[in-house]
Scaffold this motif. Structure first.
Motif, PDB file in Angstrom:
ATOM      1  N   ASP A 106     -11.749  18.128  -3.369  1.00  0.00           N
ATOM      2  CA  ASP A 106     -12.815  17.952  -2.383  1.00  0.00           C
ATOM      3  C   ASP A 106     -13.091  19.278  -1.675  1.00  0.00           C
ATOM      4  O   ASP A 106     -12.367  20.263  -1.846  1.00  0.00           O
ATOM      5  CB  ASP A 106     -12.413  16.904  -1.347  1.00  0.00           C
ATOM      6  CG  ASP A 106     -12.262  15.516  -1.948  1.00  0.00           C
ATOM      7  OD1 ASP A 106     -13.000  15.209  -2.900  1.00  0.00           O
ATOM      8  OD2 ASP A 106     -11.406  14.750  -1.471  1.00  0.00           O
TER       9      ASP A 106
ATOM     10  N   LEU B 243       0.820  -1.209   0.000  1.00  0.00           N
ATOM     11  CA  LEU B 243       0.000   0.000   0.000  1.00  0.00           C
ATOM     12  C   LEU B 243       0.852   1.256   0.000  1.00  0.00           C
ATOM     13  O   LEU B 243       0.705   2.125  -0.857  1.00  0.00           O
ATOM     14  CB  LEU B 243      -0.928   0.009   1.223  1.00  0.00           C
ATOM     15  CG  LEU B 243      -2.172  -0.852   1.197  1.00  0.00           C
ATOM     16  CD1 LEU B 243      -2.940  -0.696   2.499  1.00  0.00           C
ATOM     17  CD2 LEU B 243      -3.064  -0.477   0.020  1.00  0.00           C
ATOM     18  N   THR B 244       1.709   1.395   1.000  1.00  0.00           N
ATOM     19  CA  THR B 244       2.496   2.619   1.144  1.00  0.00           C
ATOM     20  C   THR B 244       3.883   2.303   1.682  1.00  0.00           C
ATOM     21  O   THR B 244       4.100   1.299   2.364  1.00  0.00           O
ATOM     22  CB  THR B 244       1.833   3.615   2.124  1.00  0.00           C
ATOM     23  OG1 THR B 244       1.711   3.003   3.417  1.00  0.00           O
ATOM     24  CG2 THR B 244       0.467   4.049   1.637  1.00  0.00           C
TER      25      THR B 244
ATOM     26  N   ARG C 241      -1.708  -4.599   2.203  1.00  0.00           N
ATOM     27  CA  ARG C 241      -3.114  -4.966   2.338  1.00  0.00           C
ATOM     28  C   ARG C 241      -3.277  -6.453   2.045  1.00  0.00           C
ATOM     29  O   ARG C 241      -2.811  -6.942   1.008  1.00  0.00           O
ATOM     30  CB  ARG C 241      -3.978  -4.154   1.378  1.00  0.00           C
ATOM     31  CG  ARG C 241      -5.474  -4.509   1.442  1.00  0.00           C
ATOM     32  CD  ARG C 241      -6.284  -3.613   0.530  1.00  0.00           C
ATOM     33  NE  ARG C 241      -7.704  -3.978   0.540  1.00  0.00           N
ATOM     34  CZ  ARG C 241      -8.648  -3.315  -0.135  1.00  0.00           C
ATOM     35  NH1 ARG C 241      -8.315  -2.260  -0.878  1.00  0.00           N
ATOM     36  NH2 ARG C 241      -9.908  -3.705  -0.078  1.00  0.00           N
TER      37      ARG C 241
ATOM     38  N   ASP D 247     -15.289   8.702   3.700  1.00  0.00           N
ATOM     39  CA  ASP D 247     -16.243   7.698   3.227  1.00  0.00           C
ATOM     40  C   ASP D 247     -17.642   8.266   3.443  1.00  0.00           C
ATOM     41  O   ASP D 247     -18.171   8.212   4.558  1.00  0.00           O
ATOM     42  CB  ASP D 247     -16.060   6.382   3.979  1.00  0.00           C
ATOM     43  CG  ASP D 247     -16.995   5.286   3.487  1.00  0.00           C
ATOM     44  OD1 ASP D 247     -17.393   5.327   2.307  1.00  0.00           O
ATOM     45  OD2 ASP D 247     -17.336   4.391   4.292  1.00  0.00           O
TER      46      ASP D 247
ATOM     47  N   ASP E 235      -8.686  15.200  -1.410  1.00  0.00           N
ATOM     48  CA  ASP E 235      -7.740  15.921  -2.252  1.00  0.00           C
ATOM     49  C   ASP E 235      -8.231  17.337  -2.484  1.00  0.00           C
ATOM     50  O   ASP E 235      -9.291  17.732  -1.998  1.00  0.00           O
ATOM     51  CB  ASP E 235      -7.499  15.185  -3.577  1.00  0.00           C
ATOM     52  CG  ASP E 235      -8.780  14.959  -4.369  1.00  0.00           C
ATOM     53  OD1 ASP E 235      -9.611  15.886  -4.430  1.00  0.00           O
ATOM     54  OD2 ASP E 235      -8.950  13.864  -4.916  1.00  0.00           O
TER      55      ASP E 235
ATOM     56  N   ALA F 279      -3.039  12.275   3.741  1.00  0.00           N
ATOM     57  CA  ALA F 279      -2.823  10.858   3.455  1.00  0.00           C
ATOM     58  C   ALA F 279      -3.256   9.962   4.607  1.00  0.00           C
ATOM     59  O   ALA F 279      -3.422   8.749   4.415  1.00  0.00           O
ATOM     60  CB  ALA F 279      -1.354  10.599   3.122  1.00  0.00           C
TER      61      ALA F 279
ATOM     62  N   LEU G 101      -9.340   9.274   5.927  1.00  0.00           N
ATOM     63  CA  LEU G 101     -10.165   8.495   5.005  1.00  0.00           C
ATOM     64  C   LEU G 101     -11.570   9.087   4.968  1.00  0.00           C
ATOM     65  O   LEU G 101     -12.255   9.133   5.995  1.00  0.00           O
ATOM     66  CB  LEU G 101     -10.237   7.030   5.437  1.00  0.00           C
ATOM     67  CG  LEU G 101      -8.975   6.181   5.283  1.00  0.00           C
ATOM     68  CD1 LEU G 101      -9.226   4.782   5.824  1.00  0.00           C
ATOM     69  CD2 LEU G 101      -8.538   6.115   3.822  1.00  0.00           C
TER      70      LEU G 101
ATOM     71  N   PRO H 235     -12.905   1.371   4.630  1.00  0.00           N
ATOM     72  CA  PRO H 235     -13.126   1.945   3.299  1.00  0.00           C
ATOM     73  C   PRO H 235     -12.922   3.452   3.338  1.00  0.00           C
ATOM     74  O   PRO H 235     -12.953   4.081   4.386  1.00  0.00           O
ATOM     75  CB  PRO H 235     -14.589   1.591   3.012  1.00  0.00           C
ATOM     76  CG  PRO H 235     -15.226   1.521   4.374  1.00  0.00           C
ATOM     77  CD  PRO H 235     -14.167   0.952   5.280  1.00  0.00           C
ATOM     78  N   GLY H 236     -12.730   4.017   2.163  1.00  0.00           N
ATOM     79  CA  GLY H 236     -12.598   5.461   2.067  1.00  0.00           C
ATOM     80  C   GLY H 236     -11.424   5.852   1.193  1.00  0.00           C
ATOM     81  O   GLY H 236     -10.669   5.010   0.704  1.00  0.00           O
ATOM     82  N   LYS H 237     -11.282   7.143   0.997  1.00  0.00           N
ATOM     83  CA  LYS H 237     -10.182   7.658   0.185  1.00  0.00           C
ATOM     84  C   LYS H 237      -9.619   8.918   0.829  1.00  0.00           C
ATOM     85  O   LYS H 237     -10.278   9.584   1.623  1.00  0.00           O
ATOM     86  CB  LYS H 237     -10.664   7.973  -1.234  1.00  0.00           C
ATOM     87  CG  LYS H 237     -11.602   9.174  -1.326  1.00  0.00           C
ATOM     88  CD  LYS H 237     -11.981   9.462  -2.765  1.00  0.00           C
ATOM     89  CE  LYS H 237     -12.807  10.759  -2.887  1.00  0.00           C
ATOM     90  NZ  LYS H 237     -12.009  11.955  -2.621  1.00  0.00           N
ATOM     91  N   GLU H 238      -8.385   9.201   0.467  1.00  0.00           N
ATOM     92  CA  GLU H 238      -7.747  10.426   0.937  1.00  0.00           C
ATOM     93  C   GLU H 238      -8.435  11.637   0.314  1.00  0.00           C
ATOM     94  O   GLU H 238      -8.673  11.650  -0.890  1.00  0.00           O
ATOM     95  CB  GLU H 238      -6.273  10.400   0.536  1.00  0.00           C
ATOM     96  CG  GLU H 238      -5.518  11.689   0.774  1.00  0.00           C
ATOM     97  CD  GLU H 238      -4.113  11.657   0.197  1.00  0.00           C
ATOM     98  OE1 GLU H 238      -3.531  12.741   0.011  1.00  0.00           O
ATOM     99  OE2 GLU H 238      -3.596  10.541  -0.070  1.00  0.00           O
TER     100      GLU H 238
END
Length: 329
Positions: free
Chosen positions: A124, A33-34, A42, A223, A121, A218, A221, A116-119
């Motif tokens: 947003d 992942l990072t 993951r 969601d 940016d 980063a 998250l 779940p979710g996203k960074e």
């Protein structure tokens, strides 16, 4: 250059070899992942009811006691409610930390549930999210002030000396990529001013305590309307207002930062008092964090983040330092 390709292959093999300790089949799919301070993988289709994230700790950074203390804070925050963050997943024997051998070096591994979710940016509604983040930070700080920490609780202290001084945890800012003699003189003057201003702010219980210290974009998250926090790996004792500076890591120069700051202050004040005099210190912590990240990029040059930032980030630090000094002239 810790995280080269061969090294990451060894880490993945080490995690795969330890999966059975979580009752997970060694054939489970693992995906990198990072790579930052640590490496995270993951694990998909684990048979545990959801995916997991395995964090392999950078050697010689955190002790086992420090990792146990981080996980104890996460457990306390989850138990008290109000903070959404992944649950640490125990091994079959109930422990939370596994050790793997990496060519004679012991590496600590921790598993977390995958959320779940996203960074978020720049596209947003960052202002809206920062108002929510301000309230979350205040909740963290209120809990940290009231919480009776378990015996032996140990986390690093993020003060001037451990950031920019004689005992830097992330390397010497003077090693900043592409730093010229002229730039170094500007940053030296800035560091001296920061040291004086931080001494004036002080480290009493109203201003200094247990903080996340790295809730940058980063590590958030999104969601739906939920905002989850991840990666407490750098949590420690520092100024409470430093958490805002960490939140704008790598975007400190953007013209919308003042709007993010105002939103964060408004959100914070819904949970805890924050005077105008205290809020006026935020630029000090922004500059402090920017110089700290300049050192981090130089000492973690193999990571994707450092490679993406490079010399232009150092140049930007100098420009921000010049503006910071001019504002206080």
């Amino acid at each position: 250059m810790l995280y080269d390709g061969g090294f990451l292959t060894r880490l993945e093999d080490g995690v795969r070899g330890a999966l059975s300790r979580w009752d997970i089949a060694p054939t489970t799919e693992l995906k990198l992942l990072t790579i930052s301070e640590n490496a995270t993988f993951r694990a998909s289709n684990t048979g545990t009811g959801g995916d997991l994230v395995f964090r392999v700790h950078r050697p010689e950074y955190h002790t086992r006691r420090e990792i146990e203390s981080e996980l104890a804070w996460i457990d306390a925050l989850r138990a008290e409610g109000g903070i959404l963050t992944p649950r640490p997943i125990p091994l079959r024997d109930g422990a939370l930390i596994a050790d793997i051998d990496d060519a004679g070096t012991t590496r600590h591994v921790v598993a977390f549930e995958f959320l779940p979710g996203k960074e978020p940016d720049a596209g947003d509604d960052l202002v809206g999210w920062f108002e929510k983040l301000g309230a979350i930070h205040a909740g963290l700080h209120a809990q940290a002030r009231a919480w009776t920490r378990p015996e032996g609780f140990t986390r690093k202290v993020w003060n001037f000396q451990s950031m920019l001084g004689d005992t830097p945890l992330w390397g010497d800012w003077r090693a900043g990529l592409g730093l010229t003699a002229e730039g170094r003189a500007t940053l030296e003057k800035t560091a001296q001013l920061l040291e004086r201003e931080l001494a004036d702010i002080g480290t009493d219980g109203d201003s200094f305590g247990l903080v996340h210290a790295d809730l940058r974009l980063a590590n958030l998250l999104v969601d739906g309307d939920k905002l989850a926090l991840i990666d407490f790996d750098d949590c420690g004792f520092s100024w409470f207002l430093y958490d805002f500076a960490a939140a704008i890591s790598f975007i400190e120069h953007e013209p919308y930062v003042p709007a993010l700051m105002n939103a964060w202050i408004a959100g914070y004040r819904t949970r805890l008092p924050l005077t105008d005099a205290q809020a006026a210190h935020l630029p000090v912590f922004i500059m402090l964090r920017r110089m700290l990240l300049t050192a981090w990029i130089a000492s973690h040059a193999e990571t994707p983040t450092a490679q993406a930032m490079g010399i232009p980030y150092t140049d930007g630090t100098i420009a921000l330092a010049e503006a910071f000094l001019s504002a206080r002239a």
